[in-house]
Design an enzyme around this catalytic site. Sequence first.
Site, PDB file in Angstrom:
ATOM      1  N   ASP A 185      12.108  -2.166  13.289  1.00 30.56           N
ATOM      2  CA  ASP A 185      12.336  -0.805  13.770  1.00 30.56           C
ATOM      3  C   ASP A 185      12.805  -0.903  15.222  1.00 30.56           C
ATOM      4  O   ASP A 185      12.669  -1.958  15.851  1.00 30.56           O
ATOM      5  CB  ASP A 185      11.039   0.006  13.684  1.00 30.56           C
ATOM      6  CG  ASP A 185      10.901   0.718  12.340  1.00 30.56           C
ATOM      7  OD1 ASP A 185      11.934   1.073  11.749  1.00 30.56           O
ATOM      8  OD2 ASP A 185       9.759   0.920  11.895  1.00 30.56           O
TER       9      ASP A 185
ATOM     10  N   ARG B 276       0.855  -1.181   0.000  1.00 28.07           N
ATOM     11  CA  ARG B 276       0.000   0.000   0.000  1.00 28.07           C
ATOM     12  C   ARG B 276       0.893   1.234   0.000  1.00 28.07           C
ATOM     13  O   ARG B 276       2.048   1.177   0.422  1.00 28.07           O
ATOM     14  CB  ARG B 276      -0.947   0.018   1.198  1.00 28.07           C
ATOM     15  CG  ARG B 276      -0.246  -0.260   2.494  1.00 28.07           C
ATOM     16  CD  ARG B 276      -1.185  -0.406   3.666  1.00 28.07           C
ATOM     17  NE  ARG B 276      -0.452   0.096   4.837  1.00 28.07           N
ATOM     18  CZ  ARG B 276      -0.621   1.271   5.370  1.00 28.07           C
ATOM     19  NH1 ARG B 276      -1.527   2.103   4.902  1.00 28.07           N
ATOM     20  NH2 ARG B 276       0.101   1.657   6.404  1.00 28.07           N
TER      21      ARG B 276
ATOM     22  N   ARG C   3      -3.033  10.379   2.456  1.00 28.56           N
ATOM     23  CA  ARG C   3      -3.724  11.023   3.576  1.00 28.56           C
ATOM     24  C   ARG C   3      -4.481  12.246   3.067  1.00 28.56           C
ATOM     25  O   ARG C   3      -3.876  13.099   2.420  1.00 28.56           O
ATOM     26  CB  ARG C   3      -2.635  11.452   4.566  1.00 28.56           C
ATOM     27  CG  ARG C   3      -3.114  11.699   5.940  1.00 28.56           C
ATOM     28  CD  ARG C   3      -1.942  12.085   6.811  1.00 28.56           C
ATOM     29  NE  ARG C   3      -1.213  10.957   7.355  1.00 28.56           N
ATOM     30  CZ  ARG C   3      -0.012  11.068   7.903  1.00 28.56           C
ATOM     31  NH1 ARG C   3       0.591  12.239   7.940  1.00 28.56           N
ATOM     32  NH2 ARG C   3       0.581  10.013   8.407  1.00 28.56           N
TER      33      ARG C   3
ATOM     34  N   ARG D 298      20.034  -5.845   1.066  1.00 23.46           N
ATOM     35  CA  ARG D 298      20.402  -4.630   0.329  1.00 23.46           C
ATOM     36  C   ARG D 298      21.352  -3.872   1.237  1.00 23.46           C
ATOM     37  O   ARG D 298      21.190  -3.861   2.465  1.00 23.46           O
ATOM     38  CB  ARG D 298      19.184  -3.742   0.038  1.00 23.46           C
ATOM     39  CG  ARG D 298      18.342  -4.186  -1.104  1.00 23.46           C
ATOM     40  CD  ARG D 298      19.025  -4.104  -2.447  1.00 23.46           C
ATOM     41  NE  ARG D 298      19.118  -2.753  -2.981  1.00 23.46           N
ATOM     42  CZ  ARG D 298      19.891  -2.441  -4.014  1.00 23.46           C
ATOM     43  NH1 ARG D 298      20.661  -3.352  -4.588  1.00 23.46           N
ATOM     44  NH2 ARG D 298      19.921  -1.205  -4.472  1.00 23.46           N
TER      45      ARG D 298
ATOM     46  N   TYR E 153      13.450  -7.092   9.073  1.00 20.27           N
ATOM     47  CA  TYR E 153      13.602  -5.658   9.295  1.00 20.27           C
ATOM     48  C   TYR E 153      12.816  -5.284  10.548  1.00 20.27           C
ATOM     49  O   TYR E 153      11.606  -5.433  10.601  1.00 20.27           O
ATOM     50  CB  TYR E 153      13.117  -4.815   8.102  1.00 20.27           C
ATOM     51  CG  TYR E 153      13.317  -3.359   8.438  1.00 20.27           C
ATOM     52  CD1 TYR E 153      14.559  -2.763   8.263  1.00 20.27           C
ATOM     53  CD2 TYR E 153      12.316  -2.618   9.052  1.00 20.27           C
ATOM     54  CE1 TYR E 153      14.779  -1.452   8.662  1.00 20.27           C
ATOM     55  CE2 TYR E 153      12.532  -1.318   9.455  1.00 20.27           C
ATOM     56  CZ  TYR E 153      13.770  -0.740   9.256  1.00 20.27           C
ATOM     57  OH  TYR E 153      13.997   0.545   9.671  1.00 20.27           O
TER      58      TYR E 153
ATOM     59  N   ARG F  56      18.670   9.817  -0.703  1.00 21.18           N
ATOM     60  CA  ARG F  56      18.290  10.919   0.184  1.00 21.18           C
ATOM     61  C   ARG F  56      19.515  11.604   0.779  1.00 21.18           C
ATOM     62  O   ARG F  56      20.609  11.032   0.796  1.00 21.18           O
ATOM     63  CB  ARG F  56      17.321  10.482   1.272  1.00 21.18           C
ATOM     64  CG  ARG F  56      17.725   9.244   2.035  1.00 21.18           C
ATOM     65  CD  ARG F  56      16.627   8.862   3.033  1.00 21.18           C
ATOM     66  NE  ARG F  56      17.131   7.919   4.015  1.00 21.18           N
ATOM     67  CZ  ARG F  56      16.493   7.536   5.092  1.00 21.18           C
ATOM     68  NH1 ARG F  56      15.307   8.033   5.373  1.00 21.18           N
ATOM     69  NH2 ARG F  56      17.029   6.676   5.929  1.00 21.18           N
TER      70      ARG F  56
ATOM     71  N   GLU G 298      22.906   9.124   0.987  1.00 19.09           N
ATOM     72  CA  GLU G 298      22.700   7.678   1.081  1.00 19.09           C
ATOM     73  C   GLU G 298      22.589   7.054  -0.303  1.00 19.09           C
ATOM     74  O   GLU G 298      21.684   7.392  -1.064  1.00 19.09           O
ATOM     75  CB  GLU G 298      21.370   7.407   1.809  1.00 19.09           C
ATOM     76  CG  GLU G 298      21.554   7.014   3.248  1.00 19.09           C
ATOM     77  CD  GLU G 298      20.222   6.726   3.931  1.00 19.09           C
ATOM     78  OE1 GLU G 298      20.028   7.266   5.021  1.00 19.09           O
ATOM     79  OE2 GLU G 298      19.381   5.992   3.362  1.00 19.09           O
TER      80      GLU G 298
END
Length: 368
Positions: free
Chosen positions: A351, A171, A175, A250, A349, A281, A301
């Site tokens: 957080d 997705r 917003r 990666r 992954y 970025r 990066e």
Amino acid sequence: MVYDYLVVGSGLFGAVFAYEAAKRGKKVKVIDKRNHIAGNIYTEEIEGINVHKYGAHIFHTNSKEIWDYVNQFAEFNRYTNSPIANYRGEIYNMPFNMNTFNKLWGVVTPEEAKAKIEELKAAAGSENPKNLEEQAISLVGTDIYQKLVKGYTEKQWGRKANELPAFIIKRLPVRFTYDNNYFNDRYQGIPIGGYTQIVEKMLTSNLIDVELEQDFFEKKEEHLKTFPKIVYTGMIDQFFDYQFGTLEYRSLQFETSVMDKENYQGNAVVNYTDAETPYTRIIEHKHFEFGHQPKTVITKEYPRNWEKGDEPYYPMNDKKNNGIFNKYRELAEKTPNVIFGGRLGMYKYYDMHQVIGAALSVVTQEFN
Ligand SMILES: Cc1cc2nc3c(=O)[nH]c(=O)nc-3n(C[C@H](O)[C@H](O)[C@H](O)COP(=O)(O)OP(=O)(O)OC[C@H]3O[C@@H](n4cnc5c(N)ncnc54)[C@H](O)[C@@H]3O)c2cc1C
């Protein structure tokens, strides 16, 4: 000292475990192959600015328990992640919200924005998307895809969007409010003074010894014999000698420079969404803590293919790699006295709030 545990890796997972074990009177040795503690959340002061050495780290969580837990170790500021996208010099707000839609199409109300997106989706007619490009267009239409998704995604994965599987983008958050806050979580911020202090405080106990520049594999057999229990947060495939194959990642390359000016880009995170700019970025670290130092530090990066020996950043959780990981996990379950944890041990992954949660559940299992 006779230790109860060897913790391999002084990242957040290893540090939470060591802290909780020491709180219960256990003696812990922590080793890390790097020359510093804190793993990927390590921050280093340059020109009075806390530089996120392994990429921008913004703490966010919906869990009051995790938020209270991490606040024991640092005071957090009110930083809200509001990255901007630079597409060939045009600036757009992220995540896609009413500010973005107004700039793209001049629409003002949510109804106008929804109608425009529906019109673009219908025009593209992407039913049953077969690849990432078709998937993204079916979700947000061609305009947003071309300017804000395509170039960035292709740089990130090193492949054309129409050759990437559709499932990568399940997705794309859209917003219909004028809200530039990237996360939906209730709590968010940056530790004032950087992240390293959090791990430093976790590891400050006379029951914990830390040794840096110690690679577990230099003395694997000896460690397995010496320590009653090991908490291992390195790569799971390496622990088992890559016997089922190598798990893929990666990687990223960071290029950090000190600039002789106070403010370089006016925001902590700017994404470059065109295909031509080689980096994805630029991070300007001072803005994480609202700094006013005379100089500034920026990091570009660059996404990179990963080869054995490179720093593994993002696990490639596709069918092939998950299949290999499951075999290692079965082996791990049959390996007594070794607990596998963290992003490399679980090939997942995580957080920061998730890694704290995962470490605390291991603590509960281990000590209750
Ligand atoms: C680019 C990037 C950006 C991120 N941004 C965010 C963000 O904004 N917000 C967020 O919540 N999370 C973010 N994360 C995720 C965050 O970095 C992780 O959740 C967290 O660092 C995981 O902690 P860990 O202890 O599992 O792993 P690590 O931090 O990787 O710690 C593992 C440690 O083990 C050591 N080690 C490995 N092998 C050996 C060995 N053989 N011998 C000795 N030591 C060894 C390593 O040197 C390392 O220090 C980001 C991650 C990346 C890569």
